[in-house]
Design a protein around this motif. Structure first.
Motif, PDB file in Angstrom:
ATOM      1  N   THR A  82       0.815  -1.218   0.000  1.00 31.88           N
ATOM      2  CA  THR A  82       0.000   0.000   0.000  1.00 31.88           C
ATOM      3  C   THR A  82       0.848   1.269   0.000  1.00 31.88           C
ATOM      4  OG1 THR A  82      -0.131  -0.136   2.423  1.00 31.88           O
ATOM      5  CG2 THR A  82      -1.932  -1.142   1.139  1.00 31.88           C
ATOM      6  N   GLY A  83       2.145   1.148   0.240  1.00 33.63           N
ATOM      7  CA  GLY A  83       3.003   2.327   0.218  1.00 33.63           C
ATOM      8  C   GLY A  83       3.242   2.849  -1.190  1.00 33.63           C
ATOM      9  N   ILE A  84       3.099   1.988  -2.197  1.00 34.80           N
ATOM     10  CA  ILE A  84       3.363   2.416  -3.572  1.00 34.80           C
ATOM     11  C   ILE A  84       2.143   2.301  -4.472  1.00 34.80           C
ATOM     12  CG2 ILE A  84       5.842   1.965  -3.524  1.00 34.80           C
ATOM     13  CD1 ILE A  84       5.338  -0.754  -4.765  1.00 34.80           C
ATOM     14  N   PHE A  85       1.147   1.502  -4.065  1.00 33.09           N
ATOM     15  CA  PHE A  85      -0.016   1.286  -4.921  1.00 33.09           C
ATOM     16  C   PHE A  85      -1.279   1.855  -4.294  1.00 33.09           C
ATOM     17  CE2 PHE A  85       2.389  -2.763  -6.181  1.00 33.09           C
ATOM     18  CZ  PHE A  85       3.004  -2.134  -7.245  1.00 33.09           C
ATOM     19  N   GLN A  86      -2.078   2.534  -5.131  1.00 36.86           N
ATOM     20  CA  GLN A  86      -3.401   2.961  -4.701  1.00 36.86           C
ATOM     21  C   GLN A  86      -4.372   1.792  -4.699  1.00 36.86           C
ATOM     22  OE1 GLN A  86      -4.251   6.177  -7.514  1.00 36.86           O
ATOM     23  NE2 GLN A  86      -4.500   7.577  -5.791  1.00 36.86           N
ATOM     24  N   ASP A 102     -11.209  -4.930  -6.928  1.00 35.61           N
ATOM     25  CA  ASP A 102     -10.769  -3.570  -7.256  1.00 35.61           C
ATOM     26  C   ASP A 102     -10.602  -3.331  -8.749  1.00 35.61           C
ATOM     27  OD1 ASP A 102     -10.753  -2.626  -4.708  1.00 35.61           O
ATOM     28  OD2 ASP A 102      -8.634  -3.033  -4.340  1.00 35.61           O
ATOM     29  N   TYR A 103     -10.942  -4.302  -9.577  1.00 35.11           N
ATOM     30  CA  TYR A 103     -10.686  -4.199 -11.015  1.00 35.11           C
ATOM     31  C   TYR A 103     -11.366  -2.976 -11.633  1.00 35.11           C
ATOM     32  CZ  TYR A 103     -10.961  -5.466 -15.991  1.00 35.11           C
ATOM     33  OH  TYR A 103     -10.905  -5.452 -17.356  1.00 35.11           O
ATOM     34  N   PHE A 104     -12.642  -2.811 -11.367  1.00 38.37           N
ATOM     35  CA  PHE A 104     -13.387  -1.726 -12.001  1.00 38.37           C
ATOM     36  C   PHE A 104     -12.943  -0.359 -11.491  1.00 38.37           C
ATOM     37  CE2 PHE A 104     -16.148  -5.492 -12.090  1.00 38.37           C
ATOM     38  CZ  PHE A 104     -16.364  -5.591 -13.459  1.00 38.37           C
ATOM     39  N   ARG A 105     -12.594  -0.276 -10.230  1.00 41.72           N
ATOM     40  CA  ARG A 105     -12.090   0.991  -9.697  1.00 41.72           C
ATOM     41  C   ARG A 105     -10.711   1.303 -10.261  1.00 41.72           C
ATOM     42  NH1 ARG A 105      -9.354   2.617  -4.814  1.00 41.72           N
ATOM     43  NH2 ARG A 105      -9.221   0.454  -4.155  1.00 41.72           N
ATOM     44  N   LEU A 106      -9.880   0.268 -10.411  1.00 39.99           N
ATOM     45  CA  LEU A 106      -8.534   0.460 -10.941  1.00 39.99           C
ATOM     46  C   LEU A 106      -8.577   1.052 -12.349  1.00 39.99           C
ATOM     47  CD1 LEU A 106      -5.413  -0.150 -10.766  1.00 39.99           C
ATOM     48  CD2 LEU A 106      -5.943  -2.335 -11.858  1.00 39.99           C
ATOM     49  N   PHE A 107      -9.447   0.525 -13.200  1.00 41.19           N
ATOM     50  CA  PHE A 107      -9.505   0.963 -14.586  1.00 41.19           C
ATOM     51  C   PHE A 107     -10.563   2.036 -14.836  1.00 41.19           C
ATOM     52  CE2 PHE A 107      -7.554  -3.301 -15.043  1.00 41.19           C
ATOM     53  CZ  PHE A 107      -6.408  -2.914 -15.710  1.00 41.19           C
ATOM     54  N   GLY A 108     -11.196   2.509 -13.793  1.00 44.68           N
ATOM     55  CA  GLY A 108     -12.161   3.602 -13.943  1.00 44.68           C
ATOM     56  C   GLY A 108     -13.340   3.247 -14.824  1.00 44.68           C
ATOM     57  N   ALA A 109     -13.860   2.024 -14.668  1.00 44.72           N
ATOM     58  CA  ALA A 109     -14.970   1.585 -15.508  1.00 44.72           C
ATOM     59  C   ALA A 109     -16.246   2.353 -15.171  1.00 44.72           C
ATOM     60  CB  ALA A 109     -15.200   0.088 -15.325  1.00 44.72           C
ATOM     61  N   PRO A 110     -16.888   2.941 -16.183  1.00 45.37           N
ATOM     62  CA  PRO A 110     -18.149   3.656 -15.913  1.00 45.37           C
ATOM     63  C   PRO A 110     -19.294   2.669 -15.710  1.00 45.37           C
ATOM     64  CG  PRO A 110     -17.651   3.711 -18.253  1.00 45.37           C
ATOM     65  CD  PRO A 110     -16.493   3.024 -17.595  1.00 45.37           C
ATOM     66  N   VAL A 111     -20.011   2.796 -14.614  1.00 47.64           N
ATOM     67  CA  VAL A 111     -21.133   1.907 -14.319  1.00 47.64           C
ATOM     68  C   VAL A 111     -22.406   2.534 -14.866  1.00 47.64           C
ATOM     69  CG1 VAL A 111     -22.423   0.725 -12.520  1.00 47.64           C
ATOM     70  CG2 VAL A 111     -19.955   1.045 -12.278  1.00 47.64           C
ATOM     71  N   LEU A 112     -22.992   1.891 -15.865  1.00 49.01           N
ATOM     72  CA  LEU A 112     -24.203   2.411 -16.482  1.00 49.01           C
ATOM     73  C   LEU A 112     -25.431   2.137 -15.625  1.00 49.01           C
ATOM     74  CD1 LEU A 112     -25.446   3.704 -19.063  1.00 49.01           C
ATOM     75  CD2 LEU A 112     -25.718   1.383 -19.949  1.00 49.01           C
ATOM     76  N   ALA A 145      -2.539  -6.009 -12.264  1.00 43.30           N
ATOM     77  CA  ALA A 145      -2.255  -4.607 -12.598  1.00 43.30           C
ATOM     78  C   ALA A 145      -2.455  -3.769 -11.343  1.00 43.30           C
ATOM     79  CB  ALA A 145      -3.163  -4.113 -13.714  1.00 43.30           C
ATOM     80  N   ALA A 146      -1.833  -2.596 -11.317  1.00 44.63           N
ATOM     81  CA  ALA A 146      -1.924  -1.719 -10.148  1.00 44.63           C
ATOM     82  C   ALA A 146      -1.860  -0.268 -10.606  1.00 44.63           C
ATOM     83  CB  ALA A 146      -0.804  -2.022  -9.153  1.00 44.63           C
ATOM     84  N   ARG A 147      -2.272   0.622  -9.731  1.00 44.06           N
ATOM     85  CA  ARG A 147      -2.159   2.056  -9.987  1.00 44.06           C
ATOM     86  C   ARG A 147      -1.200   2.658  -8.959  1.00 44.06           C
ATOM     87  NH1 ARG A 147      -4.974   5.656 -12.879  1.00 44.06           N
ATOM     88  NH2 ARG A 147      -6.686   4.177 -13.298  1.00 44.06           N
ATOM     89  N   LEU A 148      -0.145   3.298  -9.470  1.00 43.69           N
ATOM     90  CA  LEU A 148       0.841   3.903  -8.577  1.00 43.69           C
ATOM     91  C   LEU A 148       0.238   5.082  -7.823  1.00 43.69           C
ATOM     92  CD1 LEU A 148       3.965   3.990 -10.941  1.00 43.69           C
ATOM     93  CD2 LEU A 148       3.509   2.352  -9.116  1.00 43.69           C
ATOM     94  N   LYS A 149       0.691   5.258  -6.601  1.00 41.87           N
ATOM     95  CA  LYS A 149       0.274   6.429  -5.842  1.00 41.87           C
ATOM     96  C   LYS A 149       0.893   7.687  -6.447  1.00 41.87           C
ATOM     97  CE  LYS A 149      -0.933   4.816  -1.219  1.00 41.87           C
ATOM     98  NZ  LYS A 149      -0.632   4.940   0.228  1.00 41.87           N
ATOM     99  N   GLU A 188      10.852  -0.957  -4.054  1.00 45.27           N
ATOM    100  CA  GLU A 188       9.992  -1.547  -3.020  1.00 45.27           C
ATOM    101  C   GLU A 188       9.670  -3.003  -3.324  1.00 45.27           C
ATOM    102  OE1 GLU A 188       8.790  -0.371  -0.101  1.00 45.27           O
ATOM    103  OE2 GLU A 188      10.113   1.354  -0.366  1.00 45.27           O
ATOM    104  N   LEU A 189       9.529  -3.315  -4.614  1.00 47.17           N
ATOM    105  CA  LEU A 189       9.200  -4.686  -4.981  1.00 47.17           C
ATOM    106  C   LEU A 189      10.352  -5.651  -4.724  1.00 47.17           C
ATOM    107  CD1 LEU A 189       7.100  -4.129  -8.228  1.00 47.17           C
ATOM    108  CD2 LEU A 189       6.296  -4.934  -6.016  1.00 47.17           C
ATOM    109  N   LYS A 190      11.573  -5.138  -4.702  1.00 46.80           N
ATOM    110  CA  LYS A 190      12.697  -5.991  -4.308  1.00 46.80           C
ATOM    111  C   LYS A 190      12.527  -6.466  -2.874  1.00 46.80           C
ATOM    112  CE  LYS A 190      16.188  -4.088  -7.464  1.00 46.80           C
ATOM    113  NZ  LYS A 190      17.498  -3.393  -7.579  1.00 46.80           N
TER     114      LYS A 190
END
Length: 819
Positions: free
Chosen positions: A86-90, A121-131, A216-220, A231-233
């Motif tokens: 969580t220190g590097i990924f949102q 967290d898939y849909f939040r990660l990729f910003g999927a619009p919920v119709l 997949a991840a989203r960087l902070k 950090e991944l090391k």
């Protein structure tokens, strides 16, 4: 501004007076700019356009790193470790490639769907619009979280008519009710097309080491790739401590941008093509510059008169550049149309497996970037091919220009030298392009001649999703294979039917193994190899010989001792001086509880089949009977890959698609099949990228060769015209026609030879950039170089011979009166 407008009007009037010259110049420039626009439009779509997700530059893909490179795959323990960073990924999310498929049942028209399994967290990660509705809750993404689904906009409109009340209702997937909790908006586009999404429902305490999904991840904000990799090391060290022996001492974790992962090695291929079209444009510029120099000779008196009346050298250069820009901008307009139509047509014929371009290149469009690029190239091209003639022509000797006839004007040493240098450059650049095209043609021919290790003719394949509950046990899968094989063998025209987890040339699974009784030293396993569960008739369907031992039979089922067949590549690698039929293998040792099974006896050695493409050598591979798969492996396999049916027929298999599909539907209780392709079609697909590169470079090389030939012809034809009086005098004094012809040919071929020598030197250096795209051919392949040399010399000779022949037809009396 008024001066510029006056120059433009004068330039257009001047060009209208010479329609043939103007048309040729515009056409040549249109070809050069069109080629550049075509390639740039693809580069723009693939490399320059940002991904359609919010803040796309912060999206990354987690990878496994090691001495052999990196690959983006994950297991549940790795996902758990990465999820804790969580220190590097949102946010962090896992998803698969919809490989297994899902069966939409419950109606009269069952359909196999592209169902993607995702974490919460898939849909939040990729910003999927919920119709409509919502996405998955934490509880629904947990083990035993229930059967829920999120629909894509396309499936919602196509199968459910855009029903506004779909949320909260059940749909039937593999005979099980799934509640629809949401519908995603139309604008959400994923790299892997999806019809719907299901929750993964991972047990995060699992020690299953099988890699079958991507993370997949989203960087902070403020976190760079370098900081995240550092950090991944530390995360890799944590993983080693938590799961001893699961990660080698030289292996680790890393990440790359999502767009970079999607693009892959396409970037280098596109840049090579961009370099090729730049050469085409340079050749076009040299050709038009030569035309302008020739045209300027007829205007020496006009320009000298304007100079005598007070026009400065700068004004003359500006006027000539305005004419050049008028040609280049007109050529750019037609080049834009030519390039866009051409690339869409080519991508429709051979998309080449290029990512992000859409179906048949539908995502390639004329946006602002392409328009600005074409405009910039047009202006730069106009200056490039217009500057040299403008400067050369503006050096006017007023006395000489006003006294000499138009036939003698402009034949000075400097002007002739410039024209010769331009022709030499055209020949050199054309040779480099044609050598590159020859190398790619040779590569494609080599690929076409590769023996895949099996007979591809009259074999049709189709996929069946095994994701239903009844296929979680091996017995259920074995039963449908027995029933399906029996029904298929009764279809008229079918000679052999088989089933497998994967198809040749399409990749597959891999697992480590131990050879019972053989010391492993410090290595965790004896080795690793491909892992392919197949039915007993698999090798017969592909006509693959069993080199030693025996083939599988119907009796190699769950009640029989475990057996395995290895391929010849594996036998040679691990049993160089021994007989593998005397050994047993423990497959999947150390991968996790899913793959725990007793040792298997090696019963045969099969011929090598190319599993990962025609351009890759066969790798060690293990084949096991599907009826002997552990139940846990069967359950896992049903979520990540379909069952592939392989049917060999005595004739063309296409007419048999319907009866084969009906037979399988009857055998499976109504399950549909999808991805119907012949093995010959799959072979074509595996070479689509090489075909695309070859076609483009061949088109560019042919265009360059044609333009260079026109350049040589134009120069020699003009030279003959300017020397009409000289040639007439020579013939009047007794010169033979053959002597005159050979003199003109020698002059032209000397220029071509100089260009060829320079081109060969350039090709010897530049072809090394093509080395990674070649197969079975070296960058300095003598056949390609010799063939190109002969072709270019032949084309140059024809281009020179035509004006040389015309020179021999000059009448001495006519020549002496020539002005």
């Amino acid at each position: 501004m008024s001066n510029a407008w006056h120059d433009l009007r004068f330039a257009l009037r001047s060009l209208r007076k010479m329609p043939t010259f103007t048309a040729i110049a515009v056409l040549v420039i249109a070809v050069g700019i069109g080629a550049n626009t075509a390639v740039f439009s693809v580069i723009n779509t693939v490399l320059l356009k940002p991904l359609s997700y919010p803040d796309p530059q912060s999206l990354v893909v987690l990878t496994n790193t090691g001495p052999q490179g990196s690959f983006p795959a994950a297991n549940v323990p790795k996902f758990n470790i990465w999820h804790q960073q969580t220190g590097i990924f949102q946010s962090v999310a896992g998803y698969d490639q919809a490989g297994a498929g899902l069966n939409l049942t419950g109606g009269n028209d069952p359909e196999q769907l592209q169902g993607v399994h995702v974490t919460g967290d898939y849909f939040r990660l990729f910003g999927a619009p919920v119709l409509s509705g919502r996405t998955f809750t934490t509880a629904e993404d947990s083990p035993n979280g229930g059967h829920v689904a999120v629909l894509s906009y396309g499936l919602w409109k196509r199968r459910f008519g855009g029903d506004p009340n779909i949320v909260g209702t059940n749909i039937q997937l593999d005979g099980q009710p799934y509640m629809v909790v949401g519908v995603i908006g139309r604008d959400f586009v994923t790299d892997t097309p999806a019809d719907l999404w299901l929750p993964y429902q991972f047990d995060l305490t699992s020690r299953d080491m099988a890699h079958y999904f991507i993370v997949a991840a989203r960087l902070k904000p403020g976190v760079t790739l370098q900081m995240a990799n550092a950090e991944l090391k530390l995360a890799a060290d944590q993983y080693r401590q938590t799961y001893p022996g699961a990660l080698g001492p030289k292996d680790g974790f890393g990440l790359t941008s999502l767009q970079e992962m999607m693009v892959g090695d396409t970037r280098s291929s596109l840049f090579v093509l961009l370099g090729a079209v730049t050469f085409v444009l340079l050749i076009a510029c040299a050709n038009v510059a030569n035309l302008l120099l020739i045209r300027a000779t007829a205007r020496q008196r006009e320009l000298a008169t304007r100079s005598a009346l007070g026009a400065g050298r700068g004004h003359i250069i500006r006027q000539l550049l305005t004419e050049s820009l008028a040609i280049s901008l007109t050529g750019g307009f037609f080049g834009l149309i030519l390039g866009f139509v051409g690339v869409r047509l080519l991508l429709a014929i051979s998309p080449g497996g290029i990512p992000r371009i859409g179906r048949d290149g539908s995502a390639v469009s004329l946006d602002l970037n392409v328009l600005l690029f074409t405009l910039g190239v047009s202006v730069l091209t106009g200056i490039l091919f217009g500057l040299i003639p403008a400067i050369s022509t503006s050096r006017i000797n007023l006395s000489f220009a006003l006294k000499e006839s138009s036939s003698q004007a402009g034949v000075g040493f400097r002007t002739g030298k410039v024209r010769s240098l331009l022709v030499i450059s055209e020949v050199a650049l054309a040779l480099i392009l044609v050598v590159g095209a020859a190398l790619l043609i040779r590569t494609f021919m080599k690929l076409q001649a590769v023996d895949p290790g099996f007979d591809t003719h009259n074999v049709i394949t189709m996929a069946m999703s095994m994701s239903g509950q009844r296929f979680q046990k091996t017995a259920g899968v074995s039963q449908i294979i027995r029933d399906g094989t029996e029904r298929l063998n009764n279809v008229p025209g079918v000679t052999t039917a088989a089933a497998a987890c994967c198809l040749p040339l399409q990749g597959g699974f891999g697992l480590p193994f131990d050879i019972v009784g053989r010391p492993k030293g410090n290595d965790p396993n004896t080795g690793g190899a491909g892992y392919l569960p197949v039915s007993w008739s698999y090798f017969d369907a592909f006509k693959v010989p069993i080199l030693r031992g025996r083939n599988f039979t119907e009796h190699d089922d769950a009640s029989a001792p475990g057996v395995v067949i290895i391929n010849d590549a594996m036998a040679k690698k691990y049993w160089r001086n021994a007989d593998p039929l005397n050994d047993r293998l423990v497959i999947g040792a150390g991968v996790g509880p899913v793959f725990v099974e007793p040792a298997r006896q090696i019963i045969g050695v099969a011929g090598d089949m190319r599993g990962n493409g025609l351009n890759r050598e066969p790798s060690p591979t293990m084949y096991i009977p599907i009826p002997q798969m552990p139940d846990k492996v069967t359950a896992l396999n049903s979520r990540i890959a379909p069952l592939w049916w392989i049917v060999r027929s005595s004739l063309d298999p296409h007419p048999l698609v319907k009866p084969i599909s009906n037979a399988l539907r009857e055998a499976s209780g109504g399950l549909p099949v999808a991805h119907v392709r012949t093995m010959d079609e799959i072979v074509v697909e595996t070479t689509s990228r090489q075909l695309f590169d070859m076609l483009l470079l061949t088109i560019f090389g042919a265009s360059a060769l044609l333009v260079a030939a026109i350049g040589i012809y134009g120069l020699m034809a003009y030279s003959v015209q300017q020397r009409t009086q000289e040639l007439g005098i020579r013939m009047a004094l007794g010169a033979q026609a053959s002597t005159i012809r050979n003199m003109v040919i020698r002059q032209g071929m000397i220029l071509a030879t100089i260009g060829v020598v320079i081109g060969i030197c350039g090709a010897l250096w530049l072809t090394h950039f093509l080395a990674r795209f070649l197969f079975g051919v070296k960058a300095l392949d003598p056949t390609a170089f010799i063939a190109t040399l002969l072709l270019l010399c032949a084309v140059a000779f024809i281009a020179v011979w035509i004006p040389a022949r015309r020179a021999t037809q000059v009448s001495p009396m006519t020549a002496l009166r020539f002005e």
